[in-house]
Write a protein that holds these residues in place. Structure first.
Motif, mmCIF file in Angstrom:
data_model
loop_
_atom_site.group_PDB
_atom_site.id
_atom_site.type_symbol
_atom_site.label_atom_id
_atom_site.label_comp_id
_atom_site.label_asym_id
_atom_site.label_seq_id
_atom_site.Cartn_x
_atom_site.Cartn_y
_atom_site.Cartn_z
ATOM 1 N N UNK A 86 0.729 -1.128 0.063
ATOM 2 C CA UNK A 86 -0.046 0.131 -0.013
ATOM 3 C C UNK A 86 1.075 1.131 -0.007
ATOM 4 N N UNK A 87 1.763 1.223 0.787
ATOM 5 C CA UNK A 87 2.693 2.480 1.145
ATOM 6 C C UNK A 87 3.667 2.834 -0.259
ATOM 7 N N UNK A 88 4.009 1.522 -0.901
ATOM 8 C CA UNK A 88 4.782 1.934 -2.189
ATOM 9 C C UNK A 88 4.036 2.104 -3.504
ATOM 10 N N UNK A 89 2.802 1.704 -3.490
ATOM 11 C CA UNK A 89 1.730 2.048 -4.470
ATOM 12 C C UNK A 89 1.741 3.673 -4.662
ATOM 13 N N UNK A 127 2.870 8.153 -8.586
ATOM 14 C CA UNK A 127 3.354 9.437 -8.987
ATOM 15 C C UNK A 127 4.502 9.320 -9.919
ATOM 16 N N UNK A 128 5.379 8.501 -9.701
ATOM 17 C CA UNK A 128 6.344 8.238 -10.784
ATOM 18 C C UNK A 128 5.993 7.909 -12.243
ATOM 19 N N UNK A 131 5.071 8.536 -17.967
ATOM 20 C CA UNK A 131 4.586 8.403 -18.960
ATOM 21 C C UNK A 131 4.356 9.661 -19.858
ATOM 22 N N UNK A 132 4.283 10.895 -19.264
ATOM 23 C CA UNK A 132 3.976 12.110 -19.665
ATOM 24 C C UNK A 132 5.335 12.360 -20.495
ATOM 25 N N UNK A 133 6.670 12.395 -19.744
ATOM 26 C CA UNK A 133 7.870 12.616 -20.277
ATOM 27 C C UNK A 133 8.313 11.609 -21.444
ATOM 28 N N UNK A 176 10.335 2.943 -11.515
ATOM 29 C CA UNK A 176 8.470 2.844 -11.046
ATOM 30 C C UNK A 176 7.845 1.564 -11.583
ATOM 31 N N UNK A 177 8.315 1.291 -13.000
ATOM 32 C CA UNK A 177 7.480 0.197 -13.647
ATOM 33 C C UNK A 177 7.826 -1.094 -13.015
ATOM 34 N N UNK A 178 9.036 -1.190 -12.943
ATOM 35 C CA UNK A 178 9.468 -2.560 -12.086
ATOM 36 C C UNK A 178 8.866 -2.622 -10.649
ATOM 37 N N UNK A 179 8.830 -1.316 -9.786
ATOM 38 C CA UNK A 179 8.211 -1.299 -8.485
ATOM 39 C C UNK A 179 6.732 -1.769 -8.395
#
Length: 312
Positions: free
Chosen positions: A54-57, A62-63, A68-70, A204-207
Motif C-alpha cells: 500500500x505504501x509503495x503504490x 506518482x512516478x 509516461x508524460x515524459x 517505477x514500472x518494475x516497482x
C-alpha cells in the motif's frame, strides 16, 4: 480464484522480463530479468506484507504518471512531428491500422471491454485490498481520488503505442511486447535529462509490477493457508503454522510459474485473455451473492464445476 491469481502472476513475470530486456537492448536477457524479479518479489513479500504494498503504490503511481508524460514528449520528439503528422504517416504506410474497424471488430472490442471490466472487479487481490481498508469512509475516499487516474495513464500509453507504429514499423507480435523498453532506451540516448528520467520511470514500472505481483502472491498464500489448509486439511492449525504453509506453497508456485514463463505459452494479451476466461464466469456468483440473499454455495459450486473455457 487461484487459477486467476496464477495467471495474473505469470503475466507480471512475462511483462517484467520483456520490459527489462527491451530497455537494456538485450544486455540483460529475458530469463535473467525474470529470475531477478522473482528474488526481489519473494524478499518483498516475506518482509513487507500488504502494508508495504500500500505504501509503495502511492510513490510508484506518482512516478509512473510523470514518467509516461515524459515518454510521450520524448516519443513525439523522436517521431519529429505532431500527432496529426504521425496519423498522416500511418495512413500513408499502414492504412489498415488507422481505418475505421468493421462492425464485427467493434462488437468484439466492446464486449471484451465489458467482460474484462466485470472480471477485473472480482480480482481476488483487489477484493483483499478492499477488506484491508481502515473504514468504509477511507475506502470511498480512495476510490474517488483514484478513479480519474487510469483513463489518463492508459490513454497516454495508447497514444505512445500509436507513435511507435511510426517509429518501429514492421514489428512482429513478439517484438512489440518489448516496444516500451526499446522506446525508453532510444529516449534515454537523447540527452542527460531523458536518461535519468527513463531510469526513474523504469524503476517505477518494475516497482509497480513487484508490488502488484506481491499482493497477488499474498492473496494466493492467504487462500491456500486459510481456505484450503486451515479449513480442510488441518482445521486445528495455529495462525502461525497456516501462514508458514501459505508462504511455502507460494514459493513453490512462483518457481513453477518461472518454469512456464521461461518459455511463455503465448503473448501477454493471450495470457490476459486466459486469466479472464475464468474470472468472467465466476463474476456472476459474486454479483448474485451481493444482491440475492437466498443464494447458496452448493448450486454455485456445481455451476462452476460444469463451466467450460470461453471460445474465441
Amino acid at each position: 480464484m487461484l487459477w486467476g491469481l496464477g495467471n495474473y502472476l505469470l503475466e507480471q513475470l512475462v511483462a517484467v522480463g520483456h520490459a527489462v530486456s527491451g530497455l537494456t537492448g538485450g544486455a540483460i536477457p529475458y530469463g535473467y530479468a525474470v529470475i531477478g524479479f522473482i528474488l526481489v518479489m519473494l524478499i518483498y513479500e516475506w518482509l513487507g506484507g500488504m502494508r508495504a504494498v500500500a505504501l509503495t503504490d502511492v510513490l510508484q503511481g506518482i512516478i509512473l504518471l510523470v514518467g509516461i508524460i515524459v515518454v510521450l514528449i520524448g516519443a513525439m520528439t523522436l517521431a519529429g512531428g505532431s500527432l496529426g503528422n504521425i496519423s498522416q504517416s500511418i495512413a500513408a504506410t499502414e492504412p489498415q491500422k488507422i481505418g475505421v474497424p468493421d462492425l464485427q471488430t467493434n462488437i468484439n472490442w466492446i464486449s471484451m471491454i465489458l467482460l474484462a471490466g466485470i472480471g477485473a472487479a472480482v480480482y481476488p487481490h483487489a477484493v483483499q485490498r478492499i477488506y484491508s481498508a481502515r473504514s468504509e469512509r477511507t475506502l470511498k475516499r480512495s476510490f474517488a481520488r483514484m478513479a480519474w487516474i487510469p483513463p489518463i495513464t492508459t490513454g497516454l500509453v495508447l497514444v505512445v503505442g500509436i507513435i511507435c507504429i511510426v517509429l518501429y514499423p514492421g514489428m512482429e507480435t513478439g517484438e512489440s511486447e518489448q516496444v516500451i523498453g526499446v522506446l525508453a532506451n532510444d529516449i534515454a540516448s537523447m540527452n542527460a535529462f531523458y536518461y535519468w528520467m527513463m531510469i526513474i520511470f523504469f524503476g517505477g514500472i518494475v516497482g509497480a509490477i513487484v508490488s502488484t505481483a506481491d499482493s497477488v502472491l499474498l492473496s494466493f498464500s492467504s487462500m491456500v493457508s486459510h481456505d484450503i489448509y486451515g479449513k480442510y486439511i488441518n482445521p486445528n492449525a495455529s495462525d502461525e503454522r497456516k501462514v508458514k504453509v501459505g508462504k511455502f506453497v507460494g514459493v513453490i508456485v512462483v518457481f513453477l510459474l518461472l518454469w512456464i514463463a521461461w518459455n511463455p505459452p503465448g503473448t501477454l494479451y493471450q495470457i490476459f485473455v486466459l486469466k479472464f476466461e475464468l474470472l468472467i464466469q465466476v463474476a456472476p456468483c459474486f454479483l448474485l451473492g451481493i444482491y440475492w440473499k437466498r443464494l447458496r454455495s452448493t448450486p454455485v459450486f456445481w455451476g462452476m464445476s460444469s463451466e467450460r473455457p470461453l471460445q474465441d
